[in-house]
Structure formats: structure tokens, C-alpha cells
Write a protein that holds these residues in place. Structure first.
Motif, short mmCIF file in Angstrom:
data_model
loop_
_atom_site.label_atom_id
_atom_site.label_comp_id
_atom_site.label_asym_id
_atom_site.label_seq_id
_atom_site.Cartn_x
_atom_site.Cartn_y
_atom_site.Cartn_z
N PRO A 1 -5.35 -1.68 -3.27
CA PRO A 1 -5.13 -0.49 -4.11
C PRO A 1 -5.10 -0.60 -5.65
O PRO A 1 -4.95 -1.75 -6.10
CB PRO A 1 -3.40 -0.21 -3.60
CG PRO A 1 -3.26 -1.26 -2.28
CD PRO A 1 -4.32 -2.30 -2.32
N GLU A 2 -5.63 0.33 -6.26
CA GLU A 2 -5.66 0.35 -7.59
C GLU A 2 -5.43 1.59 -7.98
O GLU A 2 -5.89 2.76 -7.78
CB GLU A 2 -7.47 -0.06 -7.81
CG GLU A 2 -7.67 -0.09 -9.23
CD GLU A 2 -8.66 -1.18 -9.60
OE1 GLU A 2 -8.67 -1.63 -10.74
OE2 GLU A 2 -9.40 -1.71 -8.74
N HIS B 1 1.05 -1.26 -0.18
CA HIS B 1 -0.06 0.15 -0.11
C HIS B 1 0.91 1.28 0.04
O HIS B 1 1.57 1.57 1.19
CB HIS B 1 -0.77 0.12 1.30
CG HIS B 1 -2.04 -0.99 1.54
ND1 HIS B 1 -3.26 -0.82 1.24
CD2 HIS B 1 -1.81 -2.24 1.60
CE1 HIS B 1 -3.80 -2.12 1.46
NE2 HIS B 1 -2.89 -2.99 1.86
N LYS B 2 1.12 1.70 -1.21
CA LYS B 2 2.02 2.94 -1.32
C LYS B 2 1.56 4.37 -0.74
O LYS B 2 2.43 5.10 -0.23
CB LYS B 2 2.49 3.13 -2.66
CG LYS B 2 3.34 2.03 -3.22
CD LYS B 2 4.01 2.20 -4.57
CE LYS B 2 4.51 0.99 -5.27
NZ LYS B 2 5.72 0.36 -5.19
N ASN C 1 2.65 9.34 -2.16
CA ASN C 1 3.23 8.00 -2.26
C ASN C 1 4.54 8.19 -1.26
O ASN C 1 4.83 9.10 -0.84
CB ASN C 1 4.08 7.99 -3.66
CG ASN C 1 3.13 7.03 -4.72
OD1 ASN C 1 2.26 5.98 -4.07
ND2 ASN C 1 3.31 7.22 -6.03
N THR C 2 4.37 6.81 -0.67
CA THR C 2 5.61 6.73 0.22
C THR C 2 6.36 5.55 -0.22
O THR C 2 5.97 4.97 -0.98
CB THR C 2 4.90 6.48 1.80
OG1 THR C 2 4.17 5.18 1.50
CG2 THR C 2 4.00 7.35 2.12
N GLY C 3 7.09 5.16 0.73
CA GLY C 3 8.04 4.06 0.68
C GLY C 3 6.97 2.80 0.65
O GLY C 3 7.56 1.45 0.27
N PHE D 1 -0.41 5.76 10.87
CA PHE D 1 -0.59 4.48 10.18
C PHE D 1 -1.83 4.37 9.41
O PHE D 1 -2.77 5.29 9.82
CB PHE D 1 -0.37 3.52 11.28
CG PHE D 1 -1.66 3.53 12.26
CD1 PHE D 1 -2.55 2.74 12.27
CD2 PHE D 1 -1.12 4.06 13.51
CE1 PHE D 1 -3.43 2.62 13.09
CE2 PHE D 1 -2.08 3.90 14.63
CZ PHE D 1 -3.24 3.18 14.31
N ARG D 2 -1.84 3.46 8.63
CA ARG D 2 -3.34 3.31 7.97
C ARG D 2 -4.17 2.25 8.72
O ARG D 2 -3.40 1.47 9.11
CB ARG D 2 -3.07 2.68 6.41
CG ARG D 2 -2.45 3.87 5.55
CD ARG D 2 -2.30 3.56 4.10
NE ARG D 2 -3.38 2.96 3.68
CZ ARG D 2 -3.83 2.87 2.06
NH1 ARG D 2 -2.81 3.41 1.34
NH2 ARG D 2 -4.92 2.38 1.63
#
Ligand code: AMP
Ligand code: GLY
Length: 418
Positions: free
Chosen positions: A415-416, A208-209, A219-221, A406-407
Motif C-alpha cells: 500500500p502507498e 492493508h487498510k 478505509n477499514t479496520g 476479502f482481498r
């Protein structure tokens, strides 16, 4: 075996944990507050790492991050007679240069998005006319996962080109810039342990970016991951191996630079079939934090078989069920992560049955503190994805530090890209 893990992120903690679990003695350079046997040598100090491996009678070096691979750490270790798992610099260029990677895909017949590589703002602006929809703008070189801009329109693409060529926001990593057709579909990662033309696919993981729930924000790592990824079920995984891994391995052998190490294909599942977005030359982070807990075998056996060219005799066994990892990031991540926040609840999370992998952490007299963007990856393993996710979040609930991000939907929304 005496094993040295190079790096200091969550992936490296997962590697060290997994190797220790199979009875190996593990050192980490430089490691973090969670890793065993830390030695304060930076991952980019090639000469220092070769000396350490030689003087420490290290029998296997496992290199985690891309930068030392691209810089030739494995070449230097191999020249010194030390077994090292990871690609040579010639092979790591698949990640170190997106221009090289696009060229390799075109030459060796890997399906990928249409693209053009430019070396000046003028050529870049002119090339925009070739795309119906504003293209994705990518710095060719290593940019710590930040060198890809997905603009909404032509003005955004022009701004991205200016950022790269005029403002030099990515330095020499943007001397070459790849403009790539924007794709729509589901993103998946396929990772394989490779040795010459032989490879073994790892359990497919999904990252999950984006920073926020529902794929909102920058966007993250990577804010979390789970495995196995259902979108690579049936024959699709093997098909991707045939079409995205095997041609690269054959091409590299023909070129006289056989690939040894993990080859990671980032793909988009489009209406026209799976297309490769990028190659990485290493395990993903946080994908490693879900793949390694599911690997029932000793990873050292797998890595050594790749180094020795004996992969063909090896089958991998996986723990049934699923794994999920939730990344806890520092306040201010990804732009300006705040260091120094005290972390509590780690033992409670472990007691809840989680594996807590450290990433950006450092020891202090009061206990571990934040010392980087992604601070922890909290992994749960369970009989199915729901159980794994529930266990990971039970661990996250037990842990606290000021400003933790955090998510809440890892493993729950798939994710799409649109
Ligand atoms: P990369 O480092 O090349 O994988 O790019 C980073 C992220 O940008 C990917 O994980 C995608 O989410 C997005 N991206 C890259 N290339 C494309 C593309 N051609 N179309 C749509 N999104 C893309
Ligand atoms: N999680 C994406 C990467 O390791 O590149």
C-alpha cells in the motif's frame, strides 16, 4: 499462569492462541466463537472485569482494545493489585485524543505532519486557508477507526468539518478536530513493547487498510497484514524506534506517567523522512495476527517483564520466515455488516496449515456464524512472504460464508498513500 485476555476480536484470539501455546490457562472476556474460556463480560465493564480477575485468581490481564485502556481499565486493575499489561489512561490518551497526541509530538520533538486543532466549525473553516492542499480532517477522540477523512479538495474538507461539528456524526469524539497536512508516501506501522524508557521493537508489520484489491474502496479496520515489512529493512526500524518511540517514552516518564504496554506508531515514509501519523496504545488488528505467530518466545514473559520493569534483561527471538493474514469480512462491511451467515470450512483451513483467528463470530447450534464486520483472519506462516501468502489463501479458499469479502492481493501489492 492464569491469564485473562480482554476483548473479542481477531487480535484477542491471536493473543489467547499464542498464550495457550506456551502452556498458560487462558480466559477471554467476552471473546468470540474461536477463543478459549469465554466469560460474558463486556470489554467496557471495568468493575465487572476487576471483579472477575480478582475472583478468578488471575495472575496477568492482557487488554486488547483501545476503549477500555482509554477508560482506565489498567489503572483499576493495578489499584486492585492485579498485574495488567497495557497503558494507564494517562498514557492511552496518546490514542484517545489526537489533539493530545499532536501536542505530545510537538513538545517532545517527534517529526509529524503540520496540524492545527480546532473546536468549532468557524475556526475549522478559517483554518483551511492555512493549507495549500486540502488537509486530512480527524476527529480527535475514539471513533472506531472511522474518524479520519481524507478529502480530495476544499469542498470535501468543508463537508468533513460539517459532518463532525454540525451533523455530529462522531458525537463527542469530534468536539476537537485536528486538521493535518496531507502526506504522500508509504505507510508502515512500528510496534514496541514498552516499560518506562525501555522498549523492545516487534517485527514490523504492514497493514492493508482499504476494502478492495489495489487499495480501492473505503478505509477499514484492516483487511490483511504481513510481516516482516520490507519497507522497514536495514537501519530504518531502529531509527524509527529512536525517533518515534523513545522520545514519547522519555516524555511520559518526565510527566510522571511512565508508559507500560504496546506503543504503536503509524508512520508515513515521505521524501522528508518518516513522519508519525498517529499513535495507538495497543497491538494492531490485524497486525497482531502476523506478529504473534512469528514470536518464538512466550508473550506472557514479555508482557510481565514490561509490567515489572525488567525489560532490559530480555531479548526477543523470532521464527525465521514470514507471516501473512487475510481478513474475511461479512457482507455489507464496513457500512452495515450482515450477521447470522453460517461459516463452513474452518477445520479444512486449519488442516491446510493455517491459523484461523476468529473476530466477529458467534456460536450457533449449526456452528459458528458471522457476528461482526471483520469475521476471520486467516494466517499463514512460511519460509518467505510468498509461501506465507500462498498458505493463507489456501485457508481462505477452504472457508465459505454467504457474502464473504476479502482481498486477493494481501502481501502482493504494497500500500502507498497518494
Ligand atoms: P490515522 O487514524 O490518523 O492513522 O488515520 C487513518 C488513515 O488515514 C491513515 O492510516 C492514513 O491512510 C490516512 N491518513 C491519516 N493522516 C494522513 C495524512 N496526514 N496524510 C495522508 N493520509 C493520512
Ligand atoms: N490495523 C490498524 C489498527 O489496529 O489500528
Amino acid at each position: 499462569m492464569r491469564i485473562l485476555v480482554v476483548g473479542g476480536g481477531g487480535r484477542e484470539h491471536a493473543l489467547a492462541w499464542s498464550l495457550s501455546r506456551h502452556g498458560h490457562r487462558v480466559w477471554c472476556a467476552p471473546g468470540n466463537a474461536g477463543t478459549p474460556g469465554n466469560i460474558p463480560i463486556a470489554a467496557d465493564d471495568l468493575a465487572g472485569l476487576v471483579r472477575l480477575a480478582r475472583e478468578g485468581h488471575i495472575e496477568l490481564v492482557v487488554v486488547g482494545p483501545e476503549a477500555p485502556l482509554v477508560a482506565g481499565l489498567v489503572d483499576a486493575l493495578t489499584a486492585a493489585g492485579i498485574a495488567a499489561f497495557g497503558p494507564s489512561a494517562a498514557c492511552a490518551a496518546l490514542e484517545g485524543s489526537k489533539a493530545f497526541s499532536k501536542d505530545a509530538m510537538a513538545r517532545w520533538g517527534v517529526a509529524t505532519a503540520a496540524s492545527v486543532t480546532v473546536t468549532s466549525i468557524e475556526d475549522g473553516l478559517a483554518a483551511l486557508d492555512r493549507f495549500d492542499v486540502a488537509p486530512v480532517v480527524k476527529a480527535s477522540g475514539l471513533a472506531a477507526g472511522k474518524g479520519v477523512i481524507v478529502p480530495d479538495d476544499r469542498a470535501g474538507a468543508e463537508a468533513a468539518l460539517r459532518l463532525m461539528f454540525i451533523e455530529r456524526a462522531f458525537g463527542s469524539a469530534a468536539d476537537e478536530v485536528v486538521l493535518e497536512q496531507r502526506l504522500i508516501g508509504r505507510e508502515v506501522s512500528v510496534l514496541a513493547v514498552c516499560s518506562g524508557t525501555e522498549y523492545r521493537l516487534l517485527v514490523p508489520a504492514q497493514d492493508h487498510k482499504r476494502l478492495g484489491d489495489g487499495d480501492a474502496g473505503p478505509n477499514t479496520g484492516g483487511m490483511g497484514a504481513f510481516a516482516p515489512a520490507p519497507s522497514l529493512g536495514g537501519d530504518l526500524l531502529a531509527t524509527v524506534g529512536d525517533r518515534a518511540i523513545a522520545p514519547i517514552l522519555h516524555g511520559m516518564v518526565d510527566r510522571g506517567t511512565p508508559y507500560v504496554g504496546v506503543l504503536y506508531a503509524g508512520l508515513m515514509l515521505t521524501d522528508a523522512g518518516p513522519l508519525v501519523l498517529e499513535y495507538n496504545c495497543r497491538l494492531g488488528d490485524p497486525e497482531a495476527q502476523v506478529i504473534l505467530p512469528l514470536l518464538a518466545d512466550d508473550p506472557a514473559e514479555l508482557f510481565l517483564a514490561a509490567v515489572r520493569g525488567t525489560l532490559s534483561g530480555l531479548t526477543l527471538s523470532w521464527t525465521p520466515g514470514a507471516a501473512a493474514t487475510v481478513v474475511m469480512a461479512a457482507a455489507g462491511y464496513p457500512d452495515a455488516p450482515r450477521p447470522g451467515d453460517l461459516i463452513s470450512g474452518l477445520a479444512e483451513a486449519e488442516a491446510a496449515g493455517c491459523h484461523v483467528f476468529h473476530a466477529g463470530t458467534a456460536e450457533s447450534p449449526q456452528g459458528p456464524r458471522t457476528a461482526g464486520g471483520r469475521v476471520l483472519a486467516v494466517t499463514g506462516v512460511g519460509a518467505d512472504l510468498d509461501a506465507a501468502v500462498a498458505r493463507a489463501y489456501a485457508g481462505v479458499e477452504a472457508i465459505a460464508f454467504a457474502g464473504a469479502q476479502f482481498r486477493h492481493d494481501i502481501g502482493r501489492t504494497i500500500p502507498e498513500a497518494t
